[in-house]
Write an enzyme that holds these catalytic residues in place. Sequence first.
Site, PDB file in Angstrom:
ATOM      1  N   VAL A   1      13.349 -11.635 -70.935  1.00  0.00           N
ATOM      2  CA  VAL A   1      12.331 -12.432 -70.246  1.00  0.00           C
ATOM      3  C   VAL A   1      12.438 -12.231 -68.735  1.00  0.00           C
ATOM      4  CG1 VAL A   1      11.416 -14.750 -69.865  1.00  0.00           C
ATOM      5  CG2 VAL A   1      12.436 -14.172 -72.082  1.00  0.00           C
TER       6      VAL A   1
ATOM      7  N   GLY B   1       1.915   5.023 -62.949  1.00  0.00           N
ATOM      8  CA  GLY B   1       2.994   4.783 -63.917  1.00  0.00           C
ATOM      9  C   GLY B   1       3.321   3.305 -64.088  1.00  0.00           C
TER      10      GLY B   1
ATOM     11  N   GLU C   1       1.028   1.484 -69.075  1.00  0.00           N
ATOM     12  CA  GLU C   1       1.205   2.459 -70.156  1.00  0.00           C
ATOM     13  C   GLU C   1      -0.129   3.143 -70.457  1.00  0.00           C
ATOM     14  OE1 GLU C   1       4.112   2.763 -71.860  1.00  0.00           O
ATOM     15  OE2 GLU C   1       5.175   1.047 -70.995  1.00  0.00           O
TER      16      GLU C   1
ATOM     17  N   ASP D   1       2.788  -9.141 -74.364  1.00  0.00           N
ATOM     18  CA  ASP D   1       4.117  -9.096 -73.740  1.00  0.00           C
ATOM     19  C   ASP D   1       4.453 -10.462 -73.116  1.00  0.00           C
ATOM     20  OD1 ASP D   1       6.391  -7.411 -72.418  1.00  0.00           O
ATOM     21  OD2 ASP D   1       5.387  -8.364 -70.727  1.00  0.00           O
TER      22      ASP D   1
ATOM     23  N   LYS E   1       7.468 -13.375 -74.210  1.00  0.00           N
ATOM     24  CA  LYS E   1       8.414 -13.975 -73.251  1.00  0.00           C
ATOM     25  C   LYS E   1       8.243 -15.492 -73.210  1.00  0.00           C
ATOM     26  CE  LYS E   1       8.297  -9.739 -70.494  1.00  0.00           C
ATOM     27  NZ  LYS E   1       7.551  -9.026 -69.437  1.00  0.00           N
TER      28      LYS E   1
HETATM   29  N1  HSE Z   1       5.641  -4.205 -69.328  1.00  0.00           N
HETATM   30  C1  HSE Z   1       6.254  -5.378 -68.771  1.00  0.00           C
HETATM   31  C2  HSE Z   1       5.541  -5.764 -67.509  1.00  0.00           C
HETATM   32  C3  HSE Z   1       7.705  -5.224 -68.475  1.00  0.00           C
HETATM   33  O1  HSE Z   1       4.559  -5.141 -67.127  1.00  0.00           O
HETATM   34  O2  HSE Z   1       5.964  -6.730 -66.899  1.00  0.00           O
HETATM   35  C4  HSE Z   1       8.549  -5.282 -69.705  1.00  0.00           C
HETATM   36  O3  HSE Z   1       8.340  -6.483 -70.390  1.00  0.00           O
END
Ligand code: HSE
Length: 436
Positions: free
Chosen positions: A132, A187, A190, A201, A205
Amino acid sequence: MQPINIGLMGVGTVGGGTATVLKRNAEEISRRAGREIRLFMAANRELERAREVVGPDVPVVDDAMQIVNHPDVDIVVELIGGDTIAKELVLKAIENGKHVVTANKKLLAVHGNEIFARAQEKGVMVAFEAAVAGGIPIIKALREGLSANRIEWIAGIINGTSNFILTEMRDKGSSFADVLAEAQRLGYAEADPTFDIEGHDAGHKLTIMASIAFGIPMQFDKCYLEGISQLDGRDIKYAEELGYRVKLLGLTRRTDAGIELRVHPTLIPEDRLIANVNGVMNAVMAKGDAIGPTLYYGAGAGALPTASAVVADIVDVARLLTADPEHRVPHLAFQPDRLQDTPILPIDEIHSSYYLRIAAADRTGVLAEITRLLADNGISIEALIQKGADADGSAEVVILTHRVQEKQVNRAIASIEALDSVAGKVVRLRMEELNG
Ligand code: HSE
């Protein structure tokens, strides 16, 4: 004293960072842990790449099961990601009596209840600080630092990719699609950005934080997810004119009726510190009844920041290896037999303030009709602006409401959309004061 042997599964960005931090800060880390912590073995699909990272002294294998089954590995560090192979490996490691450190938010948000139950049975630790908000020690803060408090709510900017996109949309006035393309080129995003931009995501968390804040099982399937892909730059601009920033917020709140668990674009007053967290940075606010609102800020991703959390967990596990399992900090902050099955509220039962943008005909009485429908549904207006009329005689009405239950707003929106004088869908965003 014997060194602690680490088996590293996955030598990608975070795995490489973990190897670097363990090596670079070996002396400081062993002074803290009281023992040497040694990278004993690594597993990676691409052997050569991993060998370059961990150096010639660490054996590298391509089958992570060899680490999980190795009798001399004390702590398994899972940095593979996903919830298929990673789940199999973590459960096998637990079965073999090994402690686990993982950065895998999806694995825990979806399968955490099973994993922690198995770990409890076997008396091993599963540590997950890196899952997290990357390097921010938010798990430690919630689980230990705030343990005197009844935690009331948590609100976090916990996806750096989305925060980068929203920051660029605001700063440059660009569209979502243009900024996403730029983020992919740099970058930050994704090739398939769904996970980040649609809130998955952040939802993983948030689910983990809600669990340790309120002492409830992980319930990702009940987390409401709404991403930023449909966000129109106009709403970021109008929100700004009204004194708000738009952020993808993960918010969980304890109420008398149940727990709110939701991720969505949110208007936040621009003078809140958290409203000024920009670019890829993360921040989490937690409100406890004794301490009041608190704020934690830092890098939510990246090799070394995430490794900072992974290695801190390794040190924690190393320190507690000899402690009786019942004297360790419980995985989910509360004793496993004292978790409560408090219901997660469906999204239409949450309470929030709202931002509404309505495309309406610019003629006498239209505003009166709209405000009448809001009043009929028990919705009180906090602010209202009309954006100039177009040549075709239509105007945009932007309304901020006071706090109300979401189902009342939905009812009002349906009635407003049915008016002859209103064109198309009403844009609806949630708004949170976050003032404690
Ligand atoms: N891809 C996530 C973000 C990081 O953009 O914060 C990994 O959880």
